[in-house]
Design an enzyme around this catalytic site. Structure first.
Site, short mmCIF file in Angstrom:
data_model
loop_
_atom_site.label_atom_id
_atom_site.label_comp_id
_atom_site.label_asym_id
_atom_site.label_seq_id
_atom_site.Cartn_x
_atom_site.Cartn_y
_atom_site.Cartn_z
N ASP A 13 43.85 38.60 40.98
CA ASP A 13 42.77 38.82 41.77
C ASP A 13 42.26 37.49 42.21
OD1 ASP A 13 40.42 40.45 42.85
OD2 ASP A 13 39.20 39.35 41.15
N SER A 14 41.41 37.55 43.40
CA SER A 14 40.72 36.42 43.82
C SER A 14 39.78 35.68 42.68
CB SER A 14 39.79 36.56 44.79
OG SER A 14 38.59 37.55 44.65
N CYS A 77 42.99 43.56 43.44
CA CYS A 77 42.04 42.97 44.61
C CYS A 77 42.13 43.82 45.89
CB CYS A 77 42.20 41.44 44.82
SG CYS A 77 40.99 40.66 46.11
N ASN A 78 40.93 44.49 46.32
CA ASN A 78 41.04 45.08 47.42
C ASN A 78 40.99 44.43 48.77
OD1 ASN A 78 39.97 48.37 46.68
ND2 ASN A 78 38.81 46.85 45.30
N GLU A 156 31.04 36.33 39.44
CA GLU A 156 32.00 34.99 39.16
C GLU A 156 31.22 34.06 38.34
OE1 GLU A 156 35.15 33.80 39.91
OE2 GLU A 156 35.41 36.02 40.10
N CYS A 187 35.44 46.88 45.52
CA CYS A 187 35.71 45.59 45.46
C CYS A 187 35.86 45.40 43.68
CB CYS A 187 34.51 44.51 45.91
SG CYS A 187 34.90 43.16 45.13
N HIS A 189 35.33 43.56 41.69
CA HIS A 189 34.23 42.76 40.94
C HIS A 189 33.01 43.97 40.74
CE1 HIS A 189 36.22 38.94 42.34
NE2 HIS A 189 35.54 38.30 41.38
N1 DGL Z 1 37.89 41.45 43.98
C1 DGL Z 1 37.98 41.40 45.24
C2 DGL Z 1 38.17 42.84 45.77
O1 DGL Z 1 38.41 43.75 45.11
C3 DGL Z 1 37.37 40.67 46.37
C4 DGL Z 1 36.28 39.52 45.58
C5 DGL Z 1 36.26 38.34 46.62
O2 DGL Z 1 35.57 38.62 47.74
O3 DGL Z 1 37.03 37.38 46.32
O4 DGL Z 1 38.00 42.78 47.04
#
Ligand code: DGL
Length: 262
Positions: A13-14, A77-78, A156, A187, A189
């Protein structure tokens, strides 16, 4: 490249968001060896260009594949899935590659003529992949795209349930109170802000995320390939920001009770 049962499942993931998917993966496959990598030093991805997200995703997965034997890659991570899953599949043909997508199908199955919101990053909502997904389900349902800039950053920083997140969510979701049957957390997160989201929207809106479906699909693909492992289970936790605070937060989110119950 031949994969073995004892190889790792990489979960990427990011940043910390993919931990909401990792906990679902561990729940359905406790005997597996997981390698989690969060690119928190470069988060958020969601406001970057598609090109940048693609390059960061490939760079991270290349580094994992060079160092560890991998039988599967889960793009938890989407945003990274929307920007890069095709390129990753192309490059890693011998490896099972799973990419998470907003749980629109689950929402449309539960609420066939419902009012559905999809909260996700700018990249996810603007990519063609999302429009393709949308057109598969928007016949009966009405779907609202809801960006929530700034929420990933707060999560985060470990402030996904704090007063700033609550104020941001009131701003973003306020216009939808009483008007949605379901909100798709598009997302990874966002499940870590589920309590604040629920507090704003109230009990009448179901919260849905793609974590459980992604975990089941990963298990199904490994089983089909004869690669399911039934060992003692293992977790290697990595992050491009390996400060003690970030690593502590990662374990707290993974083990924490802030689960999305719907
Ligand atoms: N967790 C990421 C997602 O599922 C995106 C978070 C980011 O913007 O870095 O899209």
């Amino acid at each position: 490249m031949d994969c073995r049962k004892e190889d790792y499942i990489a979960v990427f993931d990011s940043g910390l968001g993919g931990l909401s998917v990792l906990r679902e993966l561990r729940a359905v496959m406790p005997g597996e060896r997981f390698l989690y990598f969060g690119d928190s030093a470069n988060a958020p991805y969601g406001s970057r260009s598609t090109r940048e997200v693609r390059a960061l995703t490939l760079r991270a997965l290349d580094a994992l594949a060079e160092r560890y034997p991998l039988k599967a890659m889960v793009i938890a991570c989407n945003t990274a899935t929307a920007a890069a899953v095709e390129q990753v599949r192309e490059k890693y043909r011998g490896t099972i590659v799973i990419g998470i997508e907003p749980a629109l199908k689950v929402a449309a199955d539960h609420f066939p003529a419902g009012r559905i919101g999809v909260m996700a990053t700018q990249v996810t909502l603007r990519e063609e992949k999302f429009d393709t997904l949308l057109h598969r389900f928007d016949g009966g349902c009405s779907v609202e795209k809801i960006p929530a800039p700034g929420l990933v950053e707060l999560i985060e920083q470990g402030r996904g349930e704090g007063p700033e997140a609550r104020a941001l969510l009131e701003r973003v979701l306020g216009p939808y109170v009483g008007r949605l049957d379901a909100l798709v957390l598009g997302c990874t997160h966002y499940p870590f802000a589920a309590a604040a989201i629920r507090a704003v929207l109230g009990p009448g809106t179901a919260l849905l995320d793609g974590g459980p479906g992604t975990a089941r699909e990963t298990r199904r693909r490994l089983e089909e390939a004869g690669l399911l492992e039934n060992g003692p289970g293992e977790l290697l936790m990595k992050n491009s920001d390996s400060s003690p605070e970030m690593m502590k937060r990662a374990y707290e989110l993974l083990e924490g009770a802030c689960k999305n119950e719907s």
